[in-house]
Design an enzyme around this catalytic site. Structure first.
Site, PDB file in Angstrom:
ATOM      1  N   CYS A   1     -54.244  -7.282 -41.283  1.00 35.55           N
ATOM      2  CA  CYS A   1     -53.384  -8.384 -41.719  1.00 35.55           C
ATOM      3  C   CYS A   1     -52.025  -7.894 -42.232  1.00 35.55           C
ATOM      4  O   CYS A   1     -50.978  -8.334 -41.768  1.00 35.55           O
ATOM      5  CB  CYS A   1     -54.116  -9.170 -42.796  1.00 35.55           C
TER       6      CYS A   1
ATOM      7  N   LYS B   1     -45.319 -12.591 -39.126  1.00 34.63           N
ATOM      8  CA  LYS B   1     -44.587 -13.670 -39.801  1.00 34.63           C
ATOM      9  C   LYS B   1     -43.159 -13.253 -40.128  1.00 34.63           C
ATOM     10  O   LYS B   1     -42.247 -14.077 -40.135  1.00 34.63           O
ATOM     11  CB  LYS B   1     -45.332 -14.106 -41.060  1.00 34.63           C
TER      12      LYS B   1
ATOM     13  N   GLY C   1     -52.946 -14.843 -22.132  1.00 36.93           N
ATOM     14  CA  GLY C   1     -53.691 -15.563 -23.157  1.00 36.93           C
ATOM     15  C   GLY C   1     -52.814 -16.469 -23.987  1.00 36.93           C
ATOM     16  O   GLY C   1     -51.906 -16.006 -24.681  1.00 36.93           O
ATOM     17  N   ALA C   2     -53.083 -17.792 -23.907  1.00 34.03           N
ATOM     18  CA  ALA C   2     -52.304 -18.766 -24.689  1.00 34.03           C
ATOM     19  C   ALA C   2     -53.036 -19.110 -25.977  1.00 34.03           C
ATOM     20  O   ALA C   2     -53.258 -20.273 -26.310  1.00 34.03           O
ATOM     21  CB  ALA C   2     -52.041 -20.021 -23.866  1.00 34.03           C
TER      22      ALA C   2
ATOM     23  N   LEU D   1     -48.976 -17.096 -28.459  1.00 36.40           N
ATOM     24  CA  LEU D   1     -47.957 -18.126 -28.683  1.00 36.40           C
ATOM     25  C   LEU D   1     -47.021 -17.746 -29.837  1.00 36.40           C
ATOM     26  O   LEU D   1     -45.820 -18.002 -29.772  1.00 36.40           O
ATOM     27  CB  LEU D   1     -48.613 -19.487 -28.921  1.00 36.40           C
TER      28      LEU D   1
ATOM     29  N   GLU E   1     -52.699 -18.327 -18.738  1.00 36.20           N
ATOM     30  CA  GLU E   1     -53.899 -18.721 -19.499  1.00 36.20           C
ATOM     31  C   GLU E   1     -55.043 -19.078 -18.548  1.00 36.20           C
ATOM     32  O   GLU E   1     -54.858 -19.811 -17.587  1.00 36.20           O
ATOM     33  CB  GLU E   1     -53.558 -19.905 -20.421  1.00 36.20           C
TER      34      GLU E   1
ATOM     35  N   ALA F   1     -53.274 -10.592 -24.961  1.00 34.12           N
ATOM     36  CA  ALA F   1     -53.687 -11.309 -26.179  1.00 34.12           C
ATOM     37  C   ALA F   1     -54.850 -12.237 -25.834  1.00 34.12           C
ATOM     38  O   ALA F   1     -54.747 -13.457 -25.873  1.00 34.12           O
ATOM     39  CB  ALA F   1     -52.512 -12.097 -26.752  1.00 34.12           C
TER      40      ALA F   1
ATOM     41  N   HIS G   1     -40.404 -38.352 -52.796  1.00 31.20           N
ATOM     42  CA  HIS G   1     -39.488 -38.646 -51.692  1.00 31.20           C
ATOM     43  C   HIS G   1     -38.170 -37.902 -51.923  1.00 31.20           C
ATOM     44  O   HIS G   1     -37.676 -37.892 -53.054  1.00 31.20           O
ATOM     45  CB  HIS G   1     -39.229 -40.147 -51.623  1.00 31.20           C
TER      46      HIS G   1
END
Ligand code: FAD
Ligand code: NAI
Length: 462
Positions: free
Chosen positions: A42, A51, A176-177, A182, A199, A266, A441
């Protein structure tokens, strides 16, 4: 030889969290890690670096597509790939060092090296054998292989190689999707690559709610990602730093090829248990190579437990972490527990995709009477202002009791929005409970409330 209440093997999100929680509960704990840094897949080659690249490339996308619309004029930033990789590496380092600090703070010993289990109650690292009343195996996972596709981490890469490419490819083929394909496909598309995803199935992100799958694919196509669906990859070859991918369309068995500078394989991950010697100490495995555990993470050998990617269930960092805490509590004599019905899943593309609980397809198959509350981000003022109005929130609730059964979000900050629904589900809430909760809001989370309202008398801004 040192003696411990608990030795954890592997310092990924499962292992390090388990070690820290066990130490907090008063146990004498060590954690063995073979990598040079803590944090596992990770932190080193998974969640965190991907990320970082998603964040940086998204900023570029914003600058190229939305800045001028807001009156922010000037030259679009150019990409310094070396610097972007350095930013990613610094992010990794800050996080892995953070775990080192937490180990020291909680008095968890880090035993450096690769562990094996010569006998129940013993963990061997190098020439040293350590005694342990309890052992938790948190050895994680590695990328799956595909026959005919040999990963060299240069031209044909796994996710690990895709996080350190020498340069941004002109043409990237992703096999691989799924989540990795992705997320990383989006990164390179935003950085200027021509990206084609091949895919096997007729849908992307298998297992996800059907409506989300369709909408997600449409939005990715709008961003320029290309998809070849229903295509089984037969193999990939390299020559002179270029690759050729051969695939067969399932509908008519026709074969075709694609040329690429880089190929990302992937197609899933598999448990990593090599070198532990589990079979010799009687630890049983499932047919899929996962460590077999009971409801309390105990393996078939007394005193040996297992958690995270190495056992069954979704291969997610937070699932591993929760199991780490639960097994530490169980070993300390408490009642550790994970609610597998409320584990969110998030894809950190733009827009983000998030889900928790059951899909509409699962409810249909179960024959459950349910209702759907949907709300588009087009009706959300904040999303419109931020050029983030693509997508929707979908809440599934029991037709009679109104209890929330699942939620599926595609849209801005979906990965954060989903947690309001996770908490609601943990409390057995009805959609009306969310609908009657005042939401500030203007926030994206108003879209969650509106979807909950749509389960009842109707959304206001639809
Ligand atoms: P791991 O993190 O794999 O850690 C296991 C550790 O054990 C490793 O460091 C390994 O070196 C060590 N080890 C193994 N055997 C031994 C041994 N014999 N002796 C000593 N040490 C050993 N999940 C998410 O939830 N969110 C995301 O955004 C996300 N993004 C991802 C992106 C990518 C590119 C990838 C590949 C994965 C991503 N994941 C994500 C999945 C996530 O990384 C895993 O689910 C998670 O790391 C599993 O944790 P773990 O502790 O079970 O194992
Ligand atoms: P995945 O299981 O998500 O997707 C693999 C895809 O490859 C599937 O769509 C499958 O149908 C396809 N496929 C399999 N064989 C094929 C073939 N021969 N030809 C073409 N397509 C083929 O696996 P992925 O993306 O590798 O991710 C592995 C794990 O890592 C996942 O279980 C995921 O949970 C975890 N992960 C989580 C992230 C997150 O939470 N954001 C990010 C990245 C990874």
């Amino acid at each position: 030889m040192a003696s411990y209440d608990l030795i954890v093997i592997g310092a990924g999100p499962g292992g390090y969290v388990c070690a820290i929680r066990a130490a907090q509960l008063g146990l004498k704990v060590a954690c063995v890690e073979g990598r040079d840094t803590l944090g596992g897949t990770c932190l080193n080659v998974g969640c965190i670096p991907s990320k970082a690249l998603l964040h940086a490339s998204h900023q570029l996308h914003e600058a190229e597509h939305n800045f001028a619309k807001m009156g922010l004029k000037g030259k679009s930033p150019s990409v310094d790939w070396t610097q972007m990789l350095a930013y990613k590496d610094e992010t990794i380092e800050a996080n892995t060092k953070g775990i080192e600090f937490l180990f020291k703070k909680n008095k968890v010993d880090w035993i450096k090296g690769w562990a094996s289990i010569p006998a129940a109650g013993q963990v061997k690292v190098g020439d040293e054998v350590h005694e342990a009343k309890n052992i938790v195996v948190a050895s994680g996972s590695e990328p799956s292989s595909l026959p005919g596709v040999e990963v060299d981490e240069k031209t044909i890469v796994s996710s690990t190689g895709a996080l350190t490419l020498g340069k941004i490819p002109k043409k990237l083929v992703v096999i691989g999707a799924g989540v990795i394909g992705l997320e990383l496909g989006s990164v390179y598309k935003r950085l200027g690559a021509d990206v084609t995803v091949v895919e096997f199935l007729d849908v992307i992100t298998p297992g996800m709610d059907g409506e989300i799958q369709k909408s997600f694919k449409r939005l990715l196509e709008k961003q320029g990602l290309k998809f070849i669906m229903g295509a089984a990859v037969q193999g990939a070859t390299t020559k002179g730093g270029k690759a050729t991918v051969t695939y067969k369309l399932r509908k008519d068995d026709s074969e075709a090829t694609l040329e690429a500078d880089t190929v990302l394989l992937a197609t899933g991950r598999r448990p990593f248990t090599e070198g532990l010697g589990l079979a010799d100490v009687g630890v049983e495995m499932t047919e899929r190579g996962q460590i077999k555990t009971d409801g309390h993470y105990a393996t078939s050998t007394k005193g040996i437990y297992a958690i995270g990617d190495a056992i069954t269930g979704p291969m997610l960092a937070h699932k591993a972490e929760d199991e780490g805490m639960a097994v530490a509590e169980i070993i300390a004599g408490q009642a550790g527990h994970v609610n597998y019905g409320v584990i969110p899943g998030v894809i950190y593309t733009h827009p983000e995709v998030a889900n928790v609980g059951q899909t509409e397809e699962e409810l249909k198959e179960e024959g459950r009477a349910y209702k759907v509350g949907k709300f588009s981000f087009m009706g959300n003022g904040r999303a419109k202002a931020n050029f983030a109005a693509d997508g929707f929130v979908k809440i599934l609730a029991d037709k009679t009791t109104d209890r929330i059964l699942g939620a599926h979000i595609i849209g801005p900050m979906a990965g954060d929005l989903i947690h309001e629904i996770c908490v609601a589900m943990e409390f057995g809430a009805a959609a009306e409970d969310l609908a009657r909760t005042c939401h500030a809001h203007p926030t994206y989370s108003e879209a969650v409330r509106e979807a909950a309202l749509a389960c009842g008398d109707g959304a206001i801004h639809a």
